[in-house]
Enzyme design. Structure first.
Site, PDB file in Angstrom:
ATOM      1  N   TRP A  99     -17.108 -13.966  28.916  1.00  0.00           N
ATOM      2  CA  TRP A  99     -16.749 -12.739  28.205  1.00  0.00           C
ATOM      3  C   TRP A  99     -17.327 -12.724  26.802  1.00  0.00           C
ATOM      4  O   TRP A  99     -17.738 -11.664  26.305  1.00  0.00           O
ATOM      5  CB  TRP A  99     -15.229 -12.555  28.204  1.00  0.00           C
ATOM      6  N   ASP A 166     -11.016 -11.682  20.435  1.00  0.00           N
ATOM      7  CA  ASP A 166     -10.647 -11.191  21.761  1.00  0.00           C
ATOM      8  C   ASP A 166      -9.537 -12.092  22.287  1.00  0.00           C
ATOM      9  O   ASP A 166      -9.775 -13.247  22.627  1.00  0.00           O
ATOM     10  CB  ASP A 166     -11.875 -11.233  22.685  1.00  0.00           C
ATOM     11  N   LYS A 190      -2.859  -8.944  31.589  1.00  0.00           N
ATOM     12  CA  LYS A 190      -2.618 -10.374  31.777  1.00  0.00           C
ATOM     13  C   LYS A 190      -1.220 -10.777  31.294  1.00  0.00           C
ATOM     14  O   LYS A 190      -0.418 -11.284  32.055  1.00  0.00           O
ATOM     15  CB  LYS A 190      -3.706 -11.182  31.078  1.00  0.00           C
TER      16      LYS A 190
END
Length: 355
Positions: A99, A166, A190
């Site tokens: 990511w 992030d 999540k």
């Protein structure tokens, strides 16, 4: 039937949150309307937004210097929104996994990217602490937890440069000094809510300093001015976030959850480390408390192990499609019972197939 949900996202949510969310879809606050039918500009929904903002600030101990936004497009959109709003010439990034690599790819479209560390040559199995942030970059970007490989930053640098993070897969899982960050973003599916909403926490004084003309939807300042309803937001996901944050507060906040998550992770890593058949390849200091990746030392046994855990109502244990192996995502709402159950399956497998 008890299901043990180790999915990486969308993932397990607190049972009471799921029940309340489901009831709201049938009848929201005894209004006779579904939550899915109410106006996003109604008093009812504006109260949900304000309460969710207050919960985020209270749980993370943030003051009014920060704006809380609920946007769409996932973390993927934030890979572009961050440099769009903050990069004049260059920014510094850590390349710690899939990511972060995607975030770097997007940032390069807006200016120069200085990669301070890349774990690519070591299969992203560790995160360096020996990097220096240049004084002449617009911001420093990092990914706190790497869902695919299972690494996690335990410390963050001290710097006068704005830190952008992030936190998609470990937000609200541990206590941190969140004021050290100038911008945090996290996709909700999540630890927070259902898919389709992204939390952005931004220190307002870092905005408005770049020279380019930013399209309205990509401009954080315009979203702040419109209180996250520049366009119709994900009403259901924001409501579910509010319920999850209430659950976090009721449980005892981030200090309680951090201890619980550390304990769950320690149990699972200990079992992997002493196993004859399983292994974890991540450097011990960088092991994630959210996503535990592991492999079978003998790949020919994968079919047998898959048959065993799937038979026992365990779901989501397959490793990421780019990595293979196994991954147990052990987010806030995953009960200790599920960890203990998985460990018993692994022990049984060890007894049965160890030579």
């Amino acid at each position: 039937m008890k299901i043990h949900n180790f999915n990486a996202g969308p993932s397990v949510l607190p049972k009471e949150v799921v029940i309340k969310s489901a009831k709201s879809v049938i009848d929201f606050n005894e209004s006779g309307l579904s939550l899915l039918e109410i106006s996003h500009r109604s008093i009812d929904f504006l109260e949900i937004i304000e309460k969710t903002i207050s919960l985020v600030k209270r749980i993370m101990n943030l003051n009014d210097d920060y704006a809380i936004l609920f946007l769409q497009g996932g973390a993927t959109l934030q890979f572009a929104m961050v440099p769009y709003n903050l990069m004049n010439k260059q920014a510094a990034y850590l390349d710690t996994g899939f990511w972060s690599k995607n975030a770097i790819k997007e940032a390069k479209k807006f200016g120069k990217v200085k990669i301070l560390f890349s774990g690519k040559n070591n299969n992203y199995t560790y995160i360096s602490k020996n990097y220096k942030i240049p004084y002449n970059v617009d911001y420093f970007h990092c990914t706190s937890n790497n869902t695919i490989v299972g690494t996690q930053m335990k410390i963050f640098p001290k710097t006068s440069i704005p830190i952008i993070c992030d936190m998609s897969s470990d937000i609200f899982s541990r206590k941190l000094n969140f004021c050290q960050f100038s911008l945090i973003y996290a996709s909700a599916q999540k630890n927070v809510s259902s898919a389709g909403m992204t939390i952005v926490i931004v220190k307002k004084d870092i905005l408005g300093k770049i020279k380019r003309n930013i399209p309205s939807y990509m401009d954080y300042k315009i979203h702040i001015q419109n209180n996250s309803i520049l366009n119709t937001p994900n009403v259901f996901s924001i409501y579910t976030s509010m319920l999850t944050l209430e659950w976090i507060e009721k449980k005892g906040g981030l200090s309680f959850l951090e201890k619980k998550n550390q304990y769950k992770a320690k149990l699972l890593y200990n079992e992997i480390d002493k196993s004859n058949l399983f292994e974890n390849i991540i450097h011990r200091d960088d092991r994630s408390n959210m996503n535990v990746s592991f492999f079978l030392k003998e790949k020919n046994l994968e079919k047998e192990f898959n048959k065993m855990w799937k038979k026992e109502n365990i779901v989501g244990l397959d490793g990421h499609r780019f990595l293979g192996g196994y991954r147990a995502s052990i987010y806030n709402a995953l009960p200790l019972e599920s960890i203990q159950f998985l460990i018993e399956i692994m022990k049984e497998f060890d007894r049965k197939f160890s030579s």
